[in-house]
Enzyme design. Structure first.
Site, PDB file in Angstrom:
ATOM      1  N   SER A 143      43.177  38.260  49.053  1.00 16.78           N
ATOM      2  CA  SER A 143      42.945  39.078  47.790  1.00 16.78           C
ATOM      3  C   SER A 143      41.382  39.292  47.791  1.00 16.78           C
ATOM      4  O   SER A 143      40.441  38.470  48.049  1.00 16.78           O
ATOM      5  CB  SER A 143      43.445  38.505  46.846  1.00 16.78           C
ATOM      6  N   TYR A 156      43.245  30.425  41.140  1.00 11.76           N
ATOM      7  CA  TYR A 156      43.845  31.516  42.122  1.00 11.76           C
ATOM      8  C   TYR A 156      42.848  31.936  43.203  1.00 11.76           C
ATOM      9  O   TYR A 156      43.151  31.737  44.420  1.00 11.76           O
ATOM     10  CB  TYR A 156      44.688  32.770  41.345  1.00 11.76           C
TER      11      TYR A 156
HETATM   12  N1  LIG Z   1      49.828  41.887  42.890  1.00 13.10           N
HETATM   13  C1  LIG Z   1      48.536  41.743  43.247  1.00 13.10           C
HETATM   14  O1  LIG Z   1      47.904  42.387  42.491  1.00 13.10           O
HETATM   15  C2  LIG Z   1      48.225  41.048  44.552  1.00 13.10           C
HETATM   16  C3  LIG Z   1      46.906  41.469  44.578  1.00 13.10           C
HETATM   17  C4  LIG Z   1      45.990  40.682  45.888  1.00 13.10           C
HETATM   18  C5  LIG Z   1      46.881  39.906  46.349  1.00 13.10           C
HETATM   19  N2  LIG Z   1      48.130  39.601  46.211  1.00 13.10           N
HETATM   20  C6  LIG Z   1      48.913  38.759  47.220  1.00 13.10           C
HETATM   21  O2  LIG Z   1      49.998  39.428  47.759  1.00 13.10           O
HETATM   22  C7  LIG Z   1      51.045  38.403  48.042  1.00 13.10           C
HETATM   23  C8  LIG Z   1      52.425  39.062  47.579  1.00 13.10           C
HETATM   24  O3  LIG Z   1      52.331  39.304  46.112  1.00 13.10           O
HETATM   25  P1  LIG Z   1      53.261  40.402  45.243  1.00 13.10           P
HETATM   26  O4  LIG Z   1      52.015  41.016  44.494  1.00 13.10           O
HETATM   27  O5  LIG Z   1      54.165  40.799  46.057  1.00 13.10           O
HETATM   28  O6  LIG Z   1      53.907  39.309  44.250  1.00 13.10           O
HETATM   29  P2  LIG Z   1      55.209  38.945  44.118  1.00 13.10           P
HETATM   30  O7  LIG Z   1      56.322  40.046  44.279  1.00 13.10           O
HETATM   31  O8  LIG Z   1      55.409  37.988  42.837  1.00 13.10           O
HETATM   32  O9  LIG Z   1      55.719  37.917  45.611  1.00 13.10           O
HETATM   33  C9  LIG Z   1      54.942  36.713  45.615  1.00 13.10           C
HETATM   34  C10 LIG Z   1      56.092  35.925  46.587  1.00 13.10           C
HETATM   35  O10 LIG Z   1      55.546  34.552  46.593  1.00 13.10           O
HETATM   36  C11 LIG Z   1      56.842  33.839  46.799  1.00 13.10           C
HETATM   37  N3  LIG Z   1      56.665  32.368  46.288  1.00 13.10           N
HETATM   38  C12 LIG Z   1      55.851  32.069  45.252  1.00 13.10           C
HETATM   39  N4  LIG Z   1      55.638  30.790  45.132  1.00 13.10           N
HETATM   40  C13 LIG Z   1      56.512  29.962  46.210  1.00 13.10           C
HETATM   41  C14 LIG Z   1      56.667  29.017  46.629  1.00 13.10           C
HETATM   42  N5  LIG Z   1      56.208  27.782  46.138  1.00 13.10           N
HETATM   43  N6  LIG Z   1      57.446  28.761  47.900  1.00 13.10           N
HETATM   44  C15 LIG Z   1      58.044  29.965  48.594  1.00 13.10           C
HETATM   45  N7  LIG Z   1      57.625  31.251  48.152  1.00 13.10           N
HETATM   46  C16 LIG Z   1      57.025  31.360  46.760  1.00 13.10           C
HETATM   47  C17 LIG Z   1      57.765  34.368  45.621  1.00 13.10           C
HETATM   48  O11 LIG Z   1      59.092  34.037  45.615  1.00 13.10           O
HETATM   49  P3  LIG Z   1      59.862  33.937  44.682  1.00 13.10           P
HETATM   50  O12 LIG Z   1      60.564  35.467  44.517  1.00 13.10           O
HETATM   51  O13 LIG Z   1      61.086  32.749  44.703  1.00 13.10           O
HETATM   52  O14 LIG Z   1      59.120  33.677  43.274  1.00 13.10           O
HETATM   53  C18 LIG Z   1      57.456  36.056  46.348  1.00 13.10           C
HETATM   54  O15 LIG Z   1      58.443  35.998  47.378  1.00 13.10           O
HETATM   55  C19 LIG Z   1      50.570  37.193  47.412  1.00 13.10           C
HETATM   56  O16 LIG Z   1      50.252  36.325  48.263  1.00 13.10           O
HETATM   57  C20 LIG Z   1      49.614  37.595  46.306  1.00 13.10           C
HETATM   58  O17 LIG Z   1      48.823  36.410  46.328  1.00 13.10           O
HETATM   59  C21 LIG Z   1      48.615  40.208  45.222  1.00 13.10           C
END
Ligand SMILES: NC(=O)c1ccc[n+]([C@@H]2O[C@H](COP(=O)([O-])OP(=O)(O)OC[C@H]3O[C@@H](n4cnc5c(N)ncnc54)[C@H](OP(=O)(O)O)[C@@H]3O)[C@@H](O)[C@H]2O)c1
Length: 257
Positions: A143, A156
């Site tokens: 990120s 975070y």
């Molecule tokens: N959205 C943004 O603005 C953004 C920006 C930069 C980077 N990112 C990164 O991109 C990645 C994907 O994010 P996203 O936006 O697609 O969010 P998301 O849809 O909330 O996906 C997060 C994923 O992490 C899993 N997860 C969280 N805690 C966990 C745990 N303790 N054990 C196993 N799985 C776990 C969630 O599973 P559950 O369904 O079970 O909760 C889900 O599959 C993340 O690494 C995030 O930090 C996101």
């Protein structure tokens, strides 16, 4: 193994319900199969049927819980059933609530476990699987929050900084093994993680990230290894972040970030 036309056949998504992760899989369109690894079996089933309805063949699921170390390794190895995988995507993490974490440090440990430990396990297990077969690409979702601590989300950001550092180290460690590491640094993405939050400038959709990552992987498979080993999503963030990182502290702290 990519087929004779260079198309991706098998993908493993760690963080199998992730909006961004699923959008990357949808853009890569693996021709033979996809494994979604995650902690919630019902949500994984829903994610798998969504990808199957979009035309992806053989979408299966397996357990992955951040912090479960050896159990995760066994689960992922078993789910692949000895098949090669072309791309492993690590998309585990949670944004957490910065103010709550400051009030209750145990919340910080929970966030560090999901976001750093989960990302570390996914990256180390994924890279080991790829190195043992001698080819493939590891895509790690870091990120821009990893690049400079911000008042609003530095816990975070610290977890993401650890993961970013790890992915860069892995890229060097895997030189000569046939395994490629692509580090993705998105800004604000409209996903479940950011639901209800005011969008930041240059906000994008998971599909836009997916399309960008698919383009980069296609270029790298075509021999252009210099193309995007560190990917900013959207690309303009590379320059925005270069400026933000260079700002003196007193100026940076006055920005509403
Ligand atoms: N959205 C943004 O603005 C953004 C920006 C930069 C980077 N990112 C990164 O991109 C990645 C994907 O994010 P996203 O936006 O697609 O969010 P998301 O849809 O909330 O996906 C997060 C994923 O992490 C899993 N997860 C969280 N805690 C966990 C745990 N303790 N054990 C196993 N799985 C776990 C969630 O599973 P559950 O369904 O079970 O909760 C889900 O599959 C993340 O690494 C995030 O930090 C996101």
């Amino acid at each position: 193994m990519r087929d004779g036309m260079g198309r991706i056949q098998h993908v493993l998504l760690i963080g199998g319900t992730s909006d961004i992760g699923r959008a990357i899989v949808a853009s890569l369109r693996p021709s033979e199969g996809t494994v979604l690894a995650g902690r919630d079996p019902d949500a994984l089933r829903t994610a798998a049927s969504g990808l199957a309805s979009a035309g992806l063949p053989n979408v299966t699921t397996c357990p992955f819980v951040a912090g479960d170390g050896r159990a995760n390794e066994e689960s992922l190895t078993q789910a692949l059933q000895g098949r090669d995988v072309d791309v492993v995507i690590v998309a585990v993490g949670e944004l957490g609530d910065q103010r709550l974490i400051e009030a209750e440090p145990s919340e910080g440990s929970r966030l560090a476990t999901s976001t750093y430990v989960g990302g570390l396990e996914g990256s180390l297990i994924g890279s080991r699987l790829l190195a043992s077969q001698g080819h493939g690409t590891l895509v790690v979702l870091s990120s821009v929050a990893a690049l400079r601590p911000r008042r609003s989300n530095f816990v975070y950001g610290s977890a993401k900084a650890g993961l970013d550092f790890l992915a860069r180290g892995l890229r060097d460690a895997l030189r000569g093994t046939g395994v490629d590491v692509v580090l993705v640094r998105p800004g604000f993405v409209h996903s479940r993680m950011t639901e209800g939050l005011p969008a930041a400038p240059l906000a994008i959709t998971p599909s836009a990230v997916g399309a960008q990552v698919a383009r980069i992987l296609a270029r790298r498979a075509g021999g252009r290894r210099a193309a995007g080993s560190v990917v900013y999503a959207p690309p303009a963030l590379r320059y925005v972040m270069a400026v933000l990182r260079a700002l003196p502290g007193p100026v940076f702290r006055r920005l509403p970030l």
